[in-house]
Design a protein around this motif. Structure first.
Motif, short mmCIF file in Angstrom:
data_model
loop_
_atom_site.label_atom_id
_atom_site.label_comp_id
_atom_site.label_asym_id
_atom_site.label_seq_id
_atom_site.Cartn_x
_atom_site.Cartn_y
_atom_site.Cartn_z
N SER A 149 22.27 -93.19 -1.09
CA SER A 149 22.58 -93.19 -2.51
C SER A 149 23.66 -92.17 -2.81
O SER A 149 23.70 -91.10 -2.23
N ALA A 150 24.50 -92.55 -3.73
CA ALA A 150 25.60 -91.66 -4.07
C ALA A 150 25.04 -90.36 -4.60
O ALA A 150 24.09 -90.34 -5.35
N GLY A 151 25.67 -89.28 -4.19
CA GLY A 151 25.27 -87.97 -4.69
C GLY A 151 24.11 -87.37 -3.92
O GLY A 151 23.77 -86.23 -4.13
N ARG A 201 27.95 -85.46 13.71
CA ARG A 201 27.12 -86.39 12.97
C ARG A 201 27.91 -87.06 11.86
O ARG A 201 28.87 -86.49 11.35
N LEU A 202 27.44 -88.24 11.52
CA LEU A 202 27.96 -88.86 10.31
C LEU A 202 26.97 -88.53 9.21
O LEU A 202 25.78 -88.76 9.37
N VAL A 203 27.44 -87.97 8.15
CA VAL A 203 26.52 -87.60 7.07
C VAL A 203 27.11 -88.06 5.74
O VAL A 203 28.30 -88.38 5.63
N TYR A 204 26.26 -88.10 4.76
CA TYR A 204 26.72 -88.41 3.41
C TYR A 204 26.62 -87.17 2.56
O TYR A 204 25.59 -86.50 2.55
N VAL A 205 27.68 -86.83 1.90
CA VAL A 205 27.65 -85.74 0.94
C VAL A 205 28.28 -86.27 -0.33
O VAL A 205 29.43 -86.69 -0.33
N GLU A 206 27.48 -86.29 -1.36
CA GLU A 206 27.91 -86.80 -2.66
C GLU A 206 28.52 -88.18 -2.55
O GLU A 206 29.58 -88.46 -3.11
N GLN A 325 26.45 -77.94 3.31
CA GLN A 325 26.87 -78.92 2.30
C GLN A 325 28.03 -78.39 1.48
O GLN A 325 28.99 -79.10 1.21
N HIS A 326 27.89 -77.13 1.11
CA HIS A 326 28.95 -76.51 0.32
C HIS A 326 30.26 -76.52 1.10
O HIS A 326 31.31 -76.92 0.58
N LEU A 327 30.17 -76.11 2.36
CA LEU A 327 31.37 -76.08 3.20
C LEU A 327 31.97 -77.48 3.34
O LEU A 327 33.19 -77.66 3.25
N CYS A 328 31.08 -78.44 3.57
CA CYS A 328 31.56 -79.83 3.72
C CYS A 328 32.32 -80.26 2.47
O CYS A 328 33.40 -80.85 2.57
N LYS A 329 31.75 -79.96 1.34
CA LYS A 329 32.39 -80.37 0.08
C LYS A 329 33.75 -79.70 -0.06
O LYS A 329 34.73 -80.32 -0.44
N GLU A 330 33.75 -78.40 0.25
CA GLU A 330 35.01 -77.65 0.10
C GLU A 330 36.09 -78.20 1.04
O GLU A 330 37.23 -78.39 0.65
N VAL A 331 35.67 -78.44 2.27
CA VAL A 331 36.65 -78.94 3.25
C VAL A 331 37.11 -80.33 2.84
O VAL A 331 38.30 -80.65 2.89
N SER A 332 36.14 -81.11 2.40
CA SER A 332 36.48 -82.47 1.98
C SER A 332 37.47 -82.43 0.81
O SER A 332 38.44 -83.18 0.78
#
Ligand SMILES: Nc1nc2c(ncn2[C@@H]2O[C@H](COP(=O)(O)OP(=O)(O)OP(=O)(O)O)[C@@H](O)[C@H]2O)c(=O)[nH]1
Length: 377
Positions: A149-151, A201-206, A325-332
């Motif tokens: 699910s999104a988010g 890994r493949l992950v979902y973030v937001e 998660q925070h890092l992933c979002k920032e990098v993304s």
């Protein structure tokens, strides 16, 4: 990377998370789950230092330290207990099968089945730490791995039978767009609780599917006279990554002092990009052995413009997940920005014959207009 922790003396080699062999109950991990208790503080750059009640703005709320610790991002609702999940307290019953971290996985390697097809895992169980508290089973925080699910971030490991910063992260299926690559590195002095391994890994973030790769630098780093002795693996790792977790142990002042040179090295290697960096003070449960005060961490993070989090991987993995998660979002985000810029700079300006022709006719029209009044006059 696994923030592995156990009260072994110096020189004792502790099995790193994800390595072969049976997981011991004393291993600690940044991404494996134990209930949050004490030893957690987080600040964003610019937040005031010194206070233990640190605020995390814009990342899911703020909590005073001593109550519910601050979160870096929204929590995922715990997974409901599965049928047949092994109950029992710490040390009792059979160990749940642990999703083993895989070594570096190249693109095109066979991917895990879709989350829906994953076999049901027993409900994860937390082990008490330090041992004096063992015997009391704690409720595990299941991570929402595989959620589509999104988010809903899905970086939570399905099992928490050990303690590692880099515990296995459930892989999502990739049946849609190619995922964005997120490369994170965990750096820090030796024995701070990183535990080295590259996880992929493949992950979902937001709602975004990300191909997450996390590399730690086993063996730590050498700092002499405030200068970082940069070994080849470290250098390569810093070049490779586009997001960093700098880890020190609150029980080791030297490891804290290694953070600044590490940070400077990162900035030197990535002079143009403002690569996201998070500073983590680990072993927050060892308060009696504390050598680095929380405000020292806060101050350093403020100075370097980084996020700061004090945690205990042995007691709580959720903050670790949040950090990632925070890092992933920032990098993304930074990928998005630089990608846009790059695209903008490489798109050639249209030079169609029509445009050339239009330009010429426009010039002609202008010159005839300019000429017209003088002809009239
Ligand atoms: N009490 C406690 N011990 C921890 C914690 N995190 C890690 N440790 C212990 O610290 C020791 C070092 O952990 P490692 O994960 O091997 O540390 P590392 O940073 O990977 O060390 P290198 O491999 O030398 O780079 C181990 O004995 C861990 O069990 C923690 O949060 N609390």
């Amino acid at each position: 990377m696994g923030l592995s922790a156990s009260p072994t003396g110096p020189g004792t080699r502790v099995r790193l998370c994800g390595k072969e062999g049976p997981p011991g109950p004393r291993r600690h991990s940044l991404t494996r789950g134990l209930p949050r208790t004490r030893g957690t503080a987080a600040v964003l750059p610019g937040a005031g230092g010194g206070s233990r009640a640190q605020r995390v703005k814009g990342l899911g709320g703020a909590h005073a330290r001593g109550h519910r610790p601050p979160r870096l991002s929204q929590r995922v609702p715990s997974r409901p207990p599965r049928e047949g999940a092994g109950g029992g307290g710490a040390g009792g019953g059979r160990r749940a099968p642990t999703a083993r971290a895989e070594p570096f996985k190249t693109r095109g390697a066979p991917r895990a089945p879709p989350a829906a097809a994953l076999p049901a895992l027993p409900r994860p169980r937390a082990l008490c730490w330090p041992p004096r508290r063992c015997g009391r089973a704690r409720q595990a925080c299941a991570l929402g791995g595989g959620s589509r699910s999104a988010g809903a971030p899905s970086m939570r490991p399905p099992s928490m039978s050990g303690h590692c910063l880099l515990a296995p992260i459930p892989e999502s299926s990739s049946d849609c767009l190619p995922p964005k690559d997120i490369k994170l590195a965990v750096l820090g002095a030796g024995r701070v609780g990183k535990s080295g391994k590259l996880y992929s890994r493949l992950v979902y973030v937001e709602g975004d599917q990300l191909s997450l790769q996390i590399q730690d630098t086993p063996g730590g780093i050498q700092v002499q006279d405030n200068l970082l002795q940069v070994a080849d693996p470290l250098s390569r790792c810093v070049q490779w990554a586009d997001g960093f977790l700098l880890v020190y142990s609150i029980t080791d002042y030297d490891s804290y002092q290694a953070i600044r040179p590490l940070y400077q090295h990162i900035r030197k290697v990535h002079p143009d990009a403002r690569v996201p960096v998070v500073i983590v003070g680990n072993k927050g449960d060892l308060l009696h052995a504390r050598q680095v005060q929380t405000h020292d961490g806060v101050q350093l993070a403020n100075e370097l413009g980084s996020l700061f989090l004090e945690i205990s991987t042995s007691e709580n993995y959720e903050d670790v997940c949040d950090v990632f998660q925070h890092l992933c979002k920032e990098v993304s985000k930074s990928h998005g920005v630089s990608g846009e810029r790059r695209r903008a700079s490489i798109i050639p300006r249209p030079r169609s014959p029509n445009m050339q022709d239009l330009k010429r006719r426009f010039k002609q029209a202008l010159s005839s207009k300019v000429k017209a009044p003088s002809a009239l006059g």
